[in-house]
Design a protein around this motif. Structure first.
Motif, PDB file in Angstrom:
ATOM      1  N   ASP A 382       0.820  -1.211   0.000  1.00 45.88           N
ATOM      2  CA  ASP A 382       0.000   0.000   0.000  1.00 45.88           C
ATOM      3  C   ASP A 382       0.855   1.262   0.000  1.00 45.88           C
ATOM      4  O   ASP A 382       0.535   2.243  -0.670  1.00 45.88           O
ATOM      5  N   GLU A 383       1.968   1.254   0.748  1.00 43.02           N
ATOM      6  CA  GLU A 383       2.820   2.443   0.804  1.00 43.02           C
ATOM      7  C   GLU A 383       3.405   2.758  -0.572  1.00 43.02           C
ATOM      8  O   GLU A 383       3.556   3.924  -0.937  1.00 43.02           O
ATOM      9  N   ALA A 384       3.759   1.707  -1.324  1.00 43.37           N
ATOM     10  CA  ALA A 384       4.309   1.923  -2.656  1.00 43.37           C
ATOM     11  C   ALA A 384       3.247   2.466  -3.606  1.00 43.37           C
ATOM     12  O   ALA A 384       3.523   3.361  -4.413  1.00 43.37           O
ATOM     13  N   ALA A 385       2.040   1.930  -3.508  1.00 43.75           N
ATOM     14  CA  ALA A 385       0.951   2.445  -4.342  1.00 43.75           C
ATOM     15  C   ALA A 385       0.660   3.906  -4.011  1.00 43.75           C
ATOM     16  O   ALA A 385       0.395   4.730  -4.899  1.00 43.75           O
ATOM     17  N   ALA A 386       0.741   4.245  -2.717  1.00 45.98           N
ATOM     18  CA  ALA A 386       0.455   5.619  -2.296  1.00 45.98           C
ATOM     19  C   ALA A 386       1.433   6.608  -2.913  1.00 45.98           C
ATOM     20  O   ALA A 386       1.043   7.672  -3.399  1.00 45.98           O
ATOM     21  N   VAL A 387       2.733   6.286  -2.880  1.00 47.05           N
ATOM     22  CA  VAL A 387       3.704   7.228  -3.448  1.00 47.05           C
ATOM     23  C   VAL A 387       3.621   7.235  -4.966  1.00 47.05           C
ATOM     24  O   VAL A 387       3.835   8.266  -5.616  1.00 47.05           O
ATOM     25  N   THR A 388       3.277   6.103  -5.573  1.00 43.25           N
ATOM     26  CA  THR A 388       3.163   6.028  -7.022  1.00 43.25           C
ATOM     27  C   THR A 388       2.116   7.006  -7.539  1.00 43.25           C
ATOM     28  O   THR A 388       2.355   7.731  -8.507  1.00 43.25           O
ATOM     29  N   VAL A 389       0.954   7.036  -6.889  1.00 41.29           N
ATOM     30  CA  VAL A 389      -0.080   7.972  -7.340  1.00 41.29           C
ATOM     31  C   VAL A 389       0.070   9.337  -6.682  1.00 41.29           C
ATOM     32  O   VAL A 389      -0.277  10.362  -7.278  1.00 41.29           O
ATOM     33  N   GLY A 390       0.602   9.372  -5.449  1.00 44.68           N
ATOM     34  CA  GLY A 390       0.624  10.617  -4.696  1.00 44.68           C
ATOM     35  C   GLY A 390       1.410  11.722  -5.357  1.00 44.68           C
ATOM     36  O   GLY A 390       0.925  12.852  -5.504  1.00 44.68           O
ATOM     37  N   VAL A 391       2.635  11.429  -5.789  1.00 48.63           N
ATOM     38  CA  VAL A 391       3.474  12.484  -6.351  1.00 48.63           C
ATOM     39  C   VAL A 391       2.862  13.045  -7.631  1.00 48.63           C
ATOM     40  O   VAL A 391       2.764  14.259  -7.802  1.00 48.63           O
ATOM     41  N   VAL A 392       2.457  12.166  -8.540  1.00 50.59           N
ATOM     42  CA  VAL A 392       1.974  12.662  -9.831  1.00 50.59           C
ATOM     43  C   VAL A 392       0.647  13.396  -9.679  1.00 50.59           C
ATOM     44  O   VAL A 392       0.357  14.335 -10.439  1.00 50.59           O
ATOM     45  N   CYS A 393      -0.172  12.985  -8.702  1.00 48.87           N
ATOM     46  CA  CYS A 393      -1.453  13.677  -8.511  1.00 48.87           C
ATOM     47  C   CYS A 393      -1.292  14.970  -7.720  1.00 48.87           C
ATOM     48  O   CYS A 393      -2.068  15.920  -7.908  1.00 48.87           O
ATOM     49  N   ASN A 394      -0.305  15.020  -6.822  1.00 54.12           N
ATOM     50  CA  ASN A 394      -0.069  16.236  -6.047  1.00 54.12           C
ATOM     51  C   ASN A 394       0.643  17.315  -6.846  1.00 54.12           C
ATOM     52  O   ASN A 394       0.541  18.499  -6.538  1.00 54.12           O
ATOM     53  N   ASP A 395       1.399  16.913  -7.875  1.00 55.83           N
ATOM     54  CA  ASP A 395       2.264  17.865  -8.568  1.00 55.83           C
ATOM     55  C   ASP A 395       1.518  18.795  -9.514  1.00 55.83           C
ATOM     56  O   ASP A 395       1.978  19.909  -9.778  1.00 55.83           O
TER      57      ASP A 395
END
Length: 524
Positions: A382-395
């Motif tokens: 789950d942590e890997a999935a979170a960073v995978t989507v988090g950065v591109v969606c936050n940027d």
């Protein structure tokens, strides 16, 4: 958490590196992770570990965790940084840092930061894998340093609490249904975005390129270096270019390996869309390999002619759309989407060609049981999935119209059948709560002329045409080395780079002497 105000650089004295302790492999937009998430409201308690960042900014180096599989001489430390750089006196998180000390202390010329890609790739593992060859290539002239970006590896994590079925690469990447429809993709994307908004908190919202740049600057201060040199790869080139834009006086010799288009209107969304062209650019290399007579003895020759390899692969993907095959992994069939994803991953390096050709052969054989590649054989943490989507969606703010995504997929499936519409399909970013954390910046050519870019002509992830956009943005600051090779990540062939000796010599000469070509060059 609401969108943060525009960040104003803070004086180093306002951002002390306090005494605190903390303790994935990925390509493109995928990753795998490790330990549990850090709390979003308070830093973890101090421990008695020896590898910490002191209040004075010095890093104390100790043994690396066994999970890093460190190279000989690789040492690790912890760096405390603000969870929110706008509030430097608030909660803190910790980042994992690692170093291979210069092999020739008397000839040491500084620190070379190894910046990983992703988003979601760990810096410590990259240093363990690439560091020894890089040290040899550069004659031991640098301390080689890397860190796991926030959200990754041994650094503080975020969690989205995603269901297992939403954490497989073939579902987290939005592959359309067999008939090209995108309704299920939109439902999943909305579900993922809702879970991240519900469970991610401040830690998830801190996963941005801007905050990684700020973390890098605190790392520079903790290392006690006036300037840093760098070798950045893939997504890491955008991080490095942003750092060079914001801290031009802190950069020494800056290498950008496999860059994407930095246009703020295309950040993240455009990177994914460009993968369709990248696959088209790269596939002829695989087709020529798979049609070569040498493959006959290996049992991997798929056709007599390269053109027939393309026909076979596309036909097989269409057949698997209609009739998925059971695989060696229970509950994980080889679908057309999984087959196309396996191809996209295989195009990153010639070394992956045999495994994909073998998978194609298994799919063609009614008696065989196809063996999925590791990245398709299970759900990512789950942590890997979170960073995978988090950065591109936050940027950056992504388009929100679901019907527009469906139209784009229909057109892209015709234009780029190898990628089946995935690169332009709807993602969780279309439903991201709060939108971008901060607005992306436009890169310029203002600053010292100390950047060397290197890019393969046939890169499946960051196409050469996209790299040219980065080159254009950097203007007089950069020179570009184009390498007549296929694959992603060009420099350092001795450590898995997909370039050639000419490209390696040009980059190494720059790192050792500061000498760059007078103009952009092509390495054949």
């Amino acid at each position: 958490m609401t969108t943060r105000p525009a960040h104003k650089p803070l004086a180093a004295s306002v951002l002390p590196v306090s005494l605190a302790v903390s303790v994935v492999a990925g390509t493109g937009l995928v990753a795998s992770g490790g330990t549990a998430a850090a709390t979003e409201t308070a830093p973890r308690p101090r421990t008695t570990a020896t590898a910490v960042a002191s209040a004075g900014g010095a890093l104390q180096w100790g043994d690396c965790p066994a999970s890093v599989k460190p190279a000989d001489g690789q040492r690790c430390a912890r760096l405390s940084v603000p969870l929110d750089h706008v509030d430097p006196t608030g909660p803190r998180i910790e980042l994992a840092v690692s170093r291979l000390a210069a092999g020739r202390p008397g000839a040491r010329r500084g620190t070379l930061l190894v910046i990983p890609g992703g988003p979601g790739s760990p810096g410590l593992q990259r240093l363990a894998q690439k560091g020894p060859a890089l040290a040899e290539e550069t004659g031991g002239a640098y301390d080689l340093v890397a860190f796991d970006p926030r959200g990754v590896g041994g650094s503080a994590k975020a969690r989205c609490g995603l269901a297992e079925e939403d954490r497989w690469m073939v579902t987290l990447r939005s592959w359309p249904a067999a008939d090209g429809s995108t309704g299920a993709n939109a439902d999943r994307a909305r579900r993922v975005a809702d879970a991240c908004a519900r469970n991610g908190g401040a830690m998830l919202r801190s996963l941005t390129t801007a905050d990684q740049v700020r973390d890098m600057e605190l790392l520079r201060q903790a290392l006690g270096e006036e300037k840093l040199s760098a070798w950045a790869n893939s997504y890491g080139t955008y991080v490095a270019a942003r750092y060079a834009q914001e801290h031009p006086g802190r950069t020494d010799r800056w290498v950008l390996d496999s860059s994407a288009d930095p246009d703020p209107r295309r950040v993240a969304y455009g990177w994914l869309a460009d993968m369709a062209k990248g696959a088209d650019d790269r596939f002829p290399d695989f087709a020529a390999w798979a049609a070569h007579p040498d493959r006959e003895a290996e049992g991997l020759r798929l056709a007599d002619r390269p053109a027939d390899v393309r026909t076979l692969v596309l036909g097989l993907a269409a057949r698997l759309d209609r009739e998925p095959r059971a695989t060696a992994v229970p509950g994980a069939p080889l679908t057309g989407a999984a087959f196309r994803q396996a191809l996209q991953s295989a195009l990153y390096s010639d070394a992956a060609f045999p495994a994909f050709a073998r998978l194609a052969g298994q799919a063609l054989d009614p008696a065989a049981v196809p063996v999925l590649p590791p990245e398709l054989s299970g759900a990512m943490p789950d942590e890997a999935a979170a960073v995978t989507v988090g950065v591109v969606c936050n940027d950056v703010d992504w388009p929100r119209s679901v019907p527009a995504y469906a139209r784009a997929v229909a057109a892209d499936r015709i234009r780029h059948p190898l990628t089946g519409g995935m690169p332009v399909n709807v993602t969780p970013c279309a439903f991201w709560k709060g939108g971008a954390v901060e607005k992306p910046v436009r890169l310029t050519g203002n600053g010292p002329s100390n950047i060397l870019m290197i890019q393969n002509l046939r890169d499946p992830s960051t196409p050469h045409s996209s790299g040219l956009k980065m080159r254009e943005a950097l203007g007089p600051r950069a020179r570009m080395v184009s390498v007549d090779r296929g694959g992603h990540g060009s420099y350092l062939v001795a450590a898995g780079g997909t370039g050639n000796a000419c490209g390696d010599r040009t980059v190494t000469r720059f790192l050792l002497t500061g000498e760059r070509p007078a103009t952009d060059v092509l390495c054949r």
